[in-house]
Design a protein around this motif. Structure first.
Motif, PDB file in Angstrom:
ATOM      1  N   LEU A 342      -6.480 -71.729  64.514  1.00 50.00           N
ATOM      2  CA  LEU A 342      -7.711 -71.318  63.644  1.00 50.00           C
ATOM      3  C   LEU A 342      -7.587 -72.244  62.387  1.00 50.00           C
ATOM      4  CD1 LEU A 342      -9.867 -69.299  63.187  1.00 50.00           C
ATOM      5  CD2 LEU A 342      -8.399 -67.679  62.608  1.00 50.00           C
ATOM      6  N   LYS A 343      -6.079 -72.363  61.908  1.00 50.42           N
ATOM      7  CA  LYS A 343      -6.375 -72.963  60.625  1.00 50.42           C
ATOM      8  C   LYS A 343      -7.045 -74.527  60.653  1.00 50.42           C
ATOM      9  CE  LYS A 343      -3.379 -73.918  56.479  1.00 50.42           C
ATOM     10  NZ  LYS A 343      -3.988 -75.092  56.422  1.00 50.42           N
ATOM     11  N   GLU A 344      -6.355 -74.950  61.889  1.00 51.73           N
ATOM     12  CA  GLU A 344      -6.841 -76.524  61.938  1.00 51.73           C
ATOM     13  C   GLU A 344      -8.344 -76.487  61.994  1.00 51.73           C
ATOM     14  OE1 GLU A 344      -2.772 -78.044  64.494  1.00 51.73           O
ATOM     15  OE2 GLU A 344      -4.803 -77.962  65.502  1.00 51.73           O
ATOM     16  N   PRO A 490     -12.192 -73.378  73.942  1.00 53.17           N
ATOM     17  CA  PRO A 490     -10.957 -73.853  73.978  1.00 53.17           C
ATOM     18  C   PRO A 490     -10.596 -74.634  72.494  1.00 53.17           C
ATOM     19  CG  PRO A 490     -12.222 -75.217  75.434  1.00 53.17           C
ATOM     20  CD  PRO A 490     -13.164 -74.047  74.925  1.00 53.17           C
ATOM     21  N   VAL A 491      -9.483 -74.673  72.156  1.00 55.26           N
ATOM     22  CA  VAL A 491      -8.981 -75.490  70.914  1.00 55.26           C
ATOM     23  C   VAL A 491      -7.837 -76.258  71.067  1.00 55.26           C
ATOM     24  CG1 VAL A 491      -8.577 -75.188  68.441  1.00 55.26           C
ATOM     25  CG2 VAL A 491     -10.106 -73.451  69.421  1.00 55.26           C
ATOM     26  N   ASP A 492      -7.019 -75.751  71.710  1.00 51.23           N
ATOM     27  CA  ASP A 492      -5.480 -76.269  71.718  1.00 51.23           C
ATOM     28  C   ASP A 492      -4.527 -75.801  72.670  1.00 51.23           C
ATOM     29  OD1 ASP A 492      -3.746 -78.164  71.080  1.00 51.23           O
ATOM     30  OD2 ASP A 492      -3.642 -77.934  68.731  1.00 51.23           O
ATOM     31  N   LYS A 493      -3.641 -75.905  72.630  1.00 51.16           N
ATOM     32  CA  LYS A 493      -2.663 -75.216  73.407  1.00 51.16           C
ATOM     33  C   LYS A 493      -1.353 -75.108  72.668  1.00 51.16           C
ATOM     34  CE  LYS A 493      -2.251 -78.116  77.239  1.00 51.16           C
ATOM     35  NZ  LYS A 493      -1.793 -78.608  78.372  1.00 51.16           N
ATOM     36  N   LEU A 534     -10.592 -69.919  70.704  1.00 53.59           N
ATOM     37  CA  LEU A 534     -11.203 -68.887  69.572  1.00 53.59           C
ATOM     38  C   LEU A 534     -12.445 -68.463  70.049  1.00 53.59           C
ATOM     39  CD1 LEU A 534     -10.078 -71.118  66.371  1.00 53.59           C
ATOM     40  CD2 LEU A 534      -8.930 -69.149  67.110  1.00 53.59           C
ATOM     41  N   GLN A 535     -12.851 -67.538  68.920  1.00 51.08           N
ATOM     42  CA  GLN A 535     -14.157 -66.644  69.209  1.00 51.08           C
ATOM     43  C   GLN A 535     -15.264 -66.883  68.208  1.00 51.08           C
ATOM     44  OE1 GLN A 535     -14.500 -62.162  71.164  1.00 51.08           O
ATOM     45  NE2 GLN A 535     -13.215 -62.398  69.547  1.00 51.08           N
ATOM     46  N   LEU A 536     -16.465 -67.117  68.802  1.00 49.17           N
ATOM     47  CA  LEU A 536     -17.364 -67.037  67.610  1.00 49.17           C
ATOM     48  C   LEU A 536     -18.350 -65.853  67.967  1.00 49.17           C
ATOM     49  CD1 LEU A 536     -18.970 -70.573  67.060  1.00 49.17           C
ATOM     50  CD2 LEU A 536     -17.367 -69.410  65.577  1.00 49.17           C
ATOM     51  N   VAL A 537     -18.555 -64.827  66.752  1.00 41.21           N
ATOM     52  CA  VAL A 537     -19.073 -63.806  66.985  1.00 41.21           C
ATOM     53  C   VAL A 537     -20.604 -63.682  66.311  1.00 41.21           C
ATOM     54  CG1 VAL A 537     -19.069 -61.159  66.585  1.00 41.21           C
ATOM     55  CG2 VAL A 537     -17.116 -62.646  67.245  1.00 41.21           C
ATOM     56  N   GLY A 538     -21.858 -63.314  66.599  1.00 42.22           N
ATOM     57  CA  GLY A 538     -22.958 -63.103  66.051  1.00 42.22           C
ATOM     58  C   GLY A 538     -23.771 -61.547  66.025  1.00 42.22           C
TER      59      GLY A 538
END
Lengths: 565, 565
Positions: A342-344, A490-493, A534-538
């Motif tokens: 998340l920080k990245e 997806p972001v990373d592993k 991660l997750q994006l929420v609207g």
């Protein structure tokens, strides 16, 4: 039509029913041609198996995205039959790798693929936007003439008279249904474990869960036995498997995508409305899926669906995308790899001139869990427990966790249920006010300006959980309670070198301690190769805006940061 | 702040509470300036009273439409104060004529009107589309600092901490709230009769009901003590009073107009969702009302509302308006004046080249009534009965009819309620299929073409019913069960010379007999001067299309066929 199942009605034990279902599944897998070579050992990370067993062309096809496959087939460069055969073989292999298949559909899918190839050649055009694209489907959704058991042994033998509405629409749009996938007992786990099929594991690390309840989809698509699948979500059941397997997955706002023809207990319940949505190897795959369905105007057949077209609007032509970051829901702190990823992402977004980043303060997410856990089983879980008891099948550990050990479950009267719904509505209004309070000004016409557009947050309190430990639903169920659309990416592993450093943290409550103790116990090594998403929420019905926000985020950050291995 | 009410909590009997509420109401009416002259007799048709008591200017103002008033005030040709004073006097007179007022709000309305006049003069523009337009409001909606009893004696003494959400929005749009109106005990009559205020009668014929449950609004606006009012509808409660009093009234699809700050029993129930909407002396009045509210984006504050803007689309630019006529719902045959008025409208529409007329075959409207009557009071009516019992107030005849004598009322368990919701959903799907079956072709993309746009039908099985006889809800509740938008419009009135001929009809069931016997008993003479209205119905969320359809119908037929007398 599949052969008749062994059922408890015919006097079989639950073990006999399960053994028969598995034998039937294996018989559908045995139909794959050419047959798969024998596999002696299933490695911790099963992904490399594909390269050992499949041809280069099969690898190439099955690792293509929905949009690339659709374009290639439309151009006549690949036949739907070739594509279907490749995915059938990889799906069969996925079953061996992580036990995610209920049945392959070789006859149906190949017949449909042949029809599509003929259609294209005769008409010089595709039948729809998904022409020739293989689609997998959670067993929860009915498929004509096939068994429909929703994960209960006692329900084996129920046959769907027709395809689920969404299956009909996607098939009419060109989709090719090639496989049905596993789900947990009760459909109410964030893992996939049933007495019918056992445990579905994570293809990237078989000590971990693939997530649930659409965990068969998660594992299968994670393994690339499909590039697009149908999941369902009332607490995280699309999103947890999407996240655990490094996929895109969307839980849209309720009542946009049709649910007719699914089966579950508690039919008629409307306190918490379940949703249906896509898991895919690409964001564009999710978008094509949703748009194809809404374009088909499902509300004419299924009038509980809302008749509002997909918005083609550019939401950020006149304003920056304003993202609020939720680092921790205040109940269960995420494991280090999640916070690191998340920080990245946030660090990269902060460098962008097209995005504004602020912090999101969670508003009573502990209360949100109490409210939704109280409303999931308003009959005290009676229907779920009865469906299990009917066959004498034992409760799986996570069924016990959510049903019989859950302090918020209550056998409601009509009166107390209404009171609980009032509490739910009050919380929703308070959360809306909390979001409204991010406005920086009010226009002359009373319009709130400068509000947060999107929340960026974890999908769970860690990467894919160890089997039978997925207990904190709050990072996903929060948005079911609020009925906000949520999109996983997806972001990373997990990388031991990056995530392995010891941290000193004092958990703030029992749930937090349970989660943190797992990290302390297994360390980063325990999650080797696990995808981090991660997750994006609207806000409600801002589904289109959420998708556009992710397109912007990906452009600005260059995600995902990993390649597929 | 109004003076404190006498309440049962302080030891008063229900009769004492009612007497006190009426005395309080009279005290607000006594504040009107100049005071009304004494009226010795209330005639059968009370409308001519206005000309006897009010000035020509007051008559002129109060018989103007919303759109004309708003335009005149905006041009500075009339002050909001002058308009408010005129409506306050006519509302006071309406109370004497047909007992429709809960309280006048002279202080609040005049202060607001003064503010608006000052605003216009200082800013050279209006504050919003309803600048200076008087609006009346059913007691069901909360008004800050005032009593909020929902028609129950036992609830007298509950004070609203703030205005209902819709009141806030309409006031911000320029509306001036000048009066609160009556409603029946339990809010579940299609008439207006309570132990607090007695019976509200029809201003055109005081032997008839003004309808209900928004019957105070119906009578008041029918008498022109208001030109725009807020009603609520779960079975016909906006539409019956609109129809009975020759008004326009719209029940929109659910969850578009905000309901926050209303009060009733069974909070949290969602099996049948109630709606809120306008009654007005003009169609344009209804449209301005709805649009002003949706333009204010009520979903930010009240997140259960759907965030979809008002559609400005022209629905009939490329196709004819296709209207299906429902003459009779197959359960209760309408009285001759309704059928006659419907025939007059249909005959004119058949001459139009812009409209296509077909017949609508009702689909199981008897079952629809069983389903909705079963779901209205899923607790078996316990909360309603308790609210009455608390003060020992007797049940009014129509409360008994709908609650204790209603064979479909059931004290549900959570389980049986879910099962009833499944039946409801199945019926909705069957009705949608019934509508879909009107398509004349299917396009190459699978789209249904040539379907019926709108149903044209009666609002009830007669003109305004005799007091305590409004028992067949089917012509309105049908569209609540289906959640279809429905719009009422005036057509004609009962004319003895036209409607008095004897007809020979054998009723087909008990309900039908009850209704037809009333016609046999009183004949056309019994409904002298009663307005006759009709209803246009669209599919879910086609509210805008329904309004445009009425604009076309009016243009093609020249309705209404009566002038205001």
């Amino acid at each position: 039509m599949a052969r008749a199942a062994v059922t408890i009605a015919s006097g079989a034990t639950w073990q006999e029913v399960a053994a028969d279902r598995q034998a039937y599944r294996d018989s559908t897998i045995a139909l794959v041609e050419p047959p798969l070579s024998e596999i002696s050992d299933i490695p911790l990370n099963t992904i490399p198996l594909a390269k050992q067993v499949l041809t280069a062309e099969e690898i190439n096809i099955t690792e293509s995205t929905v949009e690339d496959l659709a374009a290639t087939i439309a151009k006549g460069e690949l036949s739907a039959v070739t594509v279907t055969k490749a995915f059938l073989r990889r799906a069969a292999l996925a079953q061996k790798a992580c036990n995610c298949v209920v049945e392959l559909l070789p006859a149906r899918s190949l017949a449909r693929a042949e029809f599509l190839d003929k259609y294209l050649s005769e008409n010089g055009k595709t039948i729809g936007p998904l022409h020739g694209v293989p689609i997998s489907v959670k067993e929860h959704l009915g498929v004509k003439d096939l068994d429909h058991n929703a994960g209960f042994v006692s329900w084996v033998g129920r046959i769907s008279p027709e395809d689920a509405h969404i299956v009909q629409i996607l098939e009419a749009a060109g989709g090719v249904f090639h496989v049905r996938t596993t789900q947990p007992q009760s459909l109410m786990h964030l893992e996939t474990s049933s007495n019918l099929y056992g445990v579905t594991t994570n293809p990237f690390n078989t000590t971990l869960t693939s997530g649930g309840s659409s965990g068969g989809e998660g594992a299968l698509i994670g393994f690339r036995g499909s590039c697009l699948g149908i999941g369902t979500d009332i607490g995280g059941s699309i999103r947890s498997p999407a996240a655990n397997n490094g996929l895109y997955g969307m839980k849209p706002t309720t009542l946009r995508l049709p649910v007719g023809g699914w089966t579950a207990t508690m039919a008629g319940a409307e306190q918490i409305v379940p949703t249906i949505g896509p898991l895919s190897t690409s964001l564009e795959g999710c978008k094509i899926f949703i748009k194809a369905i809404i374009d088909a105007k499902p509300w004419y057949k299924e009038p509980s669906m809302l008749p509002f077209p997909w918005k083609e609007e550019d939401f950020f032509s006149k304003k920056k995308l304003k993202i609020a970051v939720l680092w921790d829901d205040g109940v269960v702190k995420p494991h280090p790899p999640v916070t690191r990823a998340l920080k990245e992402v946030v660090d990269k977004l902060k460098e962008s001139s097209n995005v504004e980043i602020v912090e999101w303060k969670p508003y009573k997410h502990d209360l949100a869990w109490e409210l939704i856990a109280n409303l999931y089983f308003s009959d005290g879980g009676a229907q779920e427990l009865a469906a299990c008891a009917e066959s004498n099948e034992p409760l799986r550990p996570l069924t016990k966790y959510i049903l019989t050990e859950n302090p918020h479950v209550q056998a409601h009267s009509v009166d107390s249920m209404w009171a609980a719904c009032v509490k739910r509505d009050n919380y929703r209004a308070e959360y809306a006010a909390h979001w409204n309070s991010t406005a920086t000004s009010v226009s002359s016409t009373g319009e709130l300006e400068g509000m947060v557009d999107i929340i960026l947050c974890p999908v769970g309190p860690g990467a894919a959980p160890k089997i039978d430990t997925a207990k904190w639903w709050g990072y996903t169920s929060q948005w079911n309670l609020l009925d906000y659309p949520a999109l996983i990416f997806p972001v990373d592993k997990v990388v031991v070198a990056k995530d392995g450093e010891k941290t000193d943290y004092q958990p703030r409550n029992e749930k937090d301690k349970y989660n943190w103790d797992l990290w302390e116990k297994y360390g980063a090594e325990g999650w080797k190769d696990a995808p981090v998403s991660l997750q994006l929420v609207g806000r409600r019905y801002e589904d289109e805006k959420v998708i556009q926000a992710l397109e912007i985020v990906q452009k600005e950050t260059g995600q995902p940061f990993v390649t597929y291995t």
